[in-house]
Design a protein around this motif. Sequence first.
Motif, PDB file in Angstrom:
ATOM      1  N   ASP A 416       0.791  -1.144   0.049  1.00  0.00           N
ATOM      2  CA  ASP A 416      -0.163  -0.148   0.136  1.00  0.00           C
ATOM      3  C   ASP A 416       0.786   1.289  -0.093  1.00  0.00           C
ATOM      4  O   ASP A 416       0.214   2.341  -0.013  1.00  0.00           O
ATOM      5  N   ASP A 417       2.089   1.213  -0.097  1.00  0.00           N
ATOM      6  CA  ASP A 417       3.130   2.442  -0.091  1.00  0.00           C
ATOM      7  C   ASP A 417       4.280   1.867  -1.036  1.00  0.00           C
ATOM      8  O   ASP A 417       4.469   0.753  -1.322  1.00  0.00           O
ATOM      9  N   VAL A 418       5.043   2.581  -1.363  1.00  0.00           N
ATOM     10  CA  VAL A 418       6.408   2.700  -2.201  1.00  0.00           C
ATOM     11  C   VAL A 418       7.307   1.564  -1.616  1.00  0.00           C
ATOM     12  O   VAL A 418       7.367   1.475  -0.371  1.00  0.00           O
ATOM     13  N   LEU A 419       8.008   0.956  -2.251  1.00  0.00           N
ATOM     14  CA  LEU A 419       8.773  -0.112  -1.719  1.00  0.00           C
ATOM     15  C   LEU A 419      10.257   0.171  -2.059  1.00  0.00           C
ATOM     16  O   LEU A 419      10.512   0.661  -2.893  1.00  0.00           O
ATOM     17  N   ASN A 420      11.166   0.423  -0.894  1.00  0.00           N
ATOM     18  CA  ASN A 420      12.521   0.943  -1.142  1.00  0.00           C
ATOM     19  C   ASN A 420      13.648  -0.137  -1.160  1.00  0.00           C
ATOM     20  O   ASN A 420      14.813   0.344  -1.050  1.00  0.00           O
ATOM     21  N   GLY A 421      13.340  -1.151  -0.830  1.00  0.00           N
ATOM     22  CA  GLY A 421      14.363  -2.252  -1.195  1.00  0.00           C
ATOM     23  C   GLY A 421      13.991  -3.523  -0.617  1.00  0.00           C
ATOM     24  O   GLY A 421      13.064  -4.098  -0.336  1.00  0.00           O
ATOM     25  N   ILE A 422      14.947  -4.297  -1.165  1.00  0.00           N
ATOM     26  CA  ILE A 422      14.770  -6.060  -0.991  1.00  0.00           C
ATOM     27  C   ILE A 422      16.244  -6.505  -0.351  1.00  0.00           C
ATOM     28  O   ILE A 422      17.268  -6.265  -0.878  1.00  0.00           O
ATOM     29  N   SER A 423      15.957  -7.657   0.480  1.00  0.00           N
ATOM     30  CA  SER A 423      16.816  -8.147   1.123  1.00  0.00           C
ATOM     31  C   SER A 423      16.569  -9.862   1.134  1.00  0.00           C
ATOM     32  O   SER A 423      15.507 -10.152   1.507  1.00  0.00           O
ATOM     33  N   VAL A 424      17.589 -10.431   0.772  1.00  0.00           N
ATOM     34  CA  VAL A 424      17.326 -12.083   0.586  1.00  0.00           C
ATOM     35  C   VAL A 424      18.649 -12.691   1.123  1.00  0.00           C
ATOM     36  O   VAL A 424      19.534 -12.338   0.939  1.00  0.00           O
ATOM     37  N   GLU A 425      18.160 -13.495   2.319  1.00  0.00           N
ATOM     38  CA  GLU A 425      19.492 -14.274   2.871  1.00  0.00           C
ATOM     39  C   GLU A 425      18.884 -15.579   3.629  1.00  0.00           C
ATOM     40  O   GLU A 425      17.928 -15.876   4.305  1.00  0.00           O
ATOM     41  N   GLY A 426      19.331 -16.667   2.916  1.00  0.00           N
ATOM     42  CA  GLY A 426      19.016 -18.037   3.404  1.00  0.00           C
ATOM     43  C   GLY A 426      17.660 -18.231   2.874  1.00  0.00           C
ATOM     44  O   GLY A 426      17.129 -18.065   1.783  1.00  0.00           O
ATOM     45  N   ASP A 427      16.849 -18.588   3.959  1.00  0.00           N
ATOM     46  CA  ASP A 427      15.295 -18.694   3.567  1.00  0.00           C
ATOM     47  C   ASP A 427      14.430 -17.564   3.872  1.00  0.00           C
ATOM     48  O   ASP A 427      13.126 -17.832   4.348  1.00  0.00           O
ATOM     49  N   VAL A 428      15.002 -16.307   4.227  1.00  0.00           N
ATOM     50  CA  VAL A 428      14.194 -15.324   4.639  1.00  0.00           C
ATOM     51  C   VAL A 428      14.249 -14.135   3.501  1.00  0.00           C
ATOM     52  O   VAL A 428      15.289 -13.874   3.112  1.00  0.00           O
ATOM     53  N   VAL A 429      13.120 -13.498   3.212  1.00  0.00           N
ATOM     54  CA  VAL A 429      13.072 -12.423   2.127  1.00  0.00           C
ATOM     55  C   VAL A 429      12.365 -11.357   2.952  1.00  0.00           C
ATOM     56  O   VAL A 429      11.331 -11.669   3.486  1.00  0.00           O
ATOM     57  N   ALA A 430      13.027 -10.167   2.736  1.00  0.00           N
ATOM     58  CA  ALA A 430      12.401  -9.057   3.674  1.00  0.00           C
ATOM     59  C   ALA A 430      12.405  -7.854   2.621  1.00  0.00           C
ATOM     60  O   ALA A 430      13.259  -7.653   1.814  1.00  0.00           O
ATOM     61  N   ALA A 431      11.209  -6.971   2.338  1.00  0.00           N
ATOM     62  CA  ALA A 431      10.957  -5.989   1.573  1.00  0.00           C
ATOM     63  C   ALA A 431      10.803  -4.801   2.539  1.00  0.00           C
ATOM     64  O   ALA A 431      10.189  -4.866   3.535  1.00  0.00           O
ATOM     65  N   ALA A 432      11.222  -3.684   2.111  1.00  0.00           N
ATOM     66  CA  ALA A 432      11.153  -2.376   2.838  1.00  0.00           C
ATOM     67  C   ALA A 432       9.918  -1.580   2.092  1.00  0.00           C
ATOM     68  O   ALA A 432      10.201  -1.506   1.159  1.00  0.00           O
ATOM     69  N   SER A 433       9.244  -0.862   2.993  1.00  0.00           N
ATOM     70  CA  SER A 433       8.421   0.101   2.407  1.00  0.00           C
ATOM     71  C   SER A 433       8.370   1.494   2.917  1.00  0.00           C
ATOM     72  O   SER A 433       9.038   1.734   3.894  1.00  0.00           O
ATOM     73  N   GLY A 434       8.220   2.357   2.252  1.00  0.00           N
ATOM     74  CA  GLY A 434       7.942   3.942   2.706  1.00  0.00           C
ATOM     75  C   GLY A 434       7.016   4.301   3.575  1.00  0.00           C
ATOM     76  O   GLY A 434       7.011   5.319   3.972  1.00  0.00           O
TER      77      GLY A 434
END
Length: 445
Positions: A416-434
Amino acid sequence: MEDPPAADPRAQEFADRLRGPVDAADPEPEPPPAPDPPPASVPPPVPALRRPSPTGGVPGGSGGGLLALPLELLLRICGFLAAREVRAVLPRVCRALRDVSRDAVAWRVRLRRRARGALPVLEEKDFDPAAACVELEEHLQRWGGGGRHAPLLPRPRPLRLRGHRPPPAGGSLCVSGARDRTVNLWDLRQLGGAQSGPTVKALGSEPGGTHKGWVWCLAAAGTTLCSGSWDSTVKLWDLEAEGQQCGEIRERAAVLCLSFCPDAIITGTYDKTVAAYDPRAAPQAPVRSYKPHSSAVLALAADDRLIVSGSEDRTLVVIDRRADGVLQRLQLQHYLLSMSYRGTQLWAGDNQGRVHVFGNSDGRFRAERRFDVGHRLQITGLWQNEGSLYTTSTDRTMRIHVPTDPPRTICSWTHDDVLNGISVEGDVVAAASGGLSVEVWKFGG
């Protein structure tokens, strides 16, 4: 009610400028086209597999049972097993199956069938098709059904994620930085448990937050984390010591991007500077400093030999760390905001929503491909390996692709807002939002 993030007029003006309308520019010349595929009526040539022994079975086999089958049939059977199992388990059974599991031609055929396109995009001397097959098949298993294998786990307290690096245990920590000037450390081992959410710890002892300005970038190597801010500092944190501060770098301008190699911390700043620091030195003083751009440095990637930087001046600069000088400067039509670098290839996202692939030959980069992967605005985050590709954008979407030529999108998720980045490490995916939130997908148990 939670207080709104503290205002930082300079940072806000810069963010608004980056997200503003794209300036009109001359059409960008297309990279060299990929070789034409064979005509549709003619199947692509497949290299011949090693032929079975005169007895009709696998070379080295005992002549009976499974090993008596023709090699082509045995490889067909292996196709129903997961690539990770074929690669890890078959070599332990017997010498004949070990040879089958190491057949490079068979792995390339399997990889092309699974990818449904040309992979890798650029041929590499040391490319491992078996490792790529493992990455690709697990990537497709996770996201091929629209991500149903990984339920979205929104964080209870919204923060803007700018990086995620686990400790040696793997996949148990997530680090986020935000406009509230705080760097938070999240314990992901509690995801999906009976508790309301993961434990969170704010780093630092400053009363107003971790930094005195917006936290703009994060990077890590091993168990050391560094955070860059609009207060013109980079702070170092020891994750093994529960996030205690272990160093500080003072720059002359806002720190906009970071790259952390084992032997150096590379910073990119608003005043057009790229600098390298020795993380072991105290106090931290620049080992090398360069001013290769005419505008703010927006993206960095580095290894033990090269530093690659992208700037708002629409250039890509390659610095030779050993020769201590600029090795190459490429003029682009649009500026790069995100990079993923693996030595022989650099994948980057620009402010028009395009993905660029640069080939690296002895430190000389060449624009090889440019792809439209479906984003309408800037690509703010990009992560790529042999079998997977992730992109995030200010168009509020995260898109998951197979890194073929061209990339094949298998899943898209809208925030529901802009996304500012993506990080992937092993079995975890994380997305950053504005919207000051962190969205995390955790696979496996």
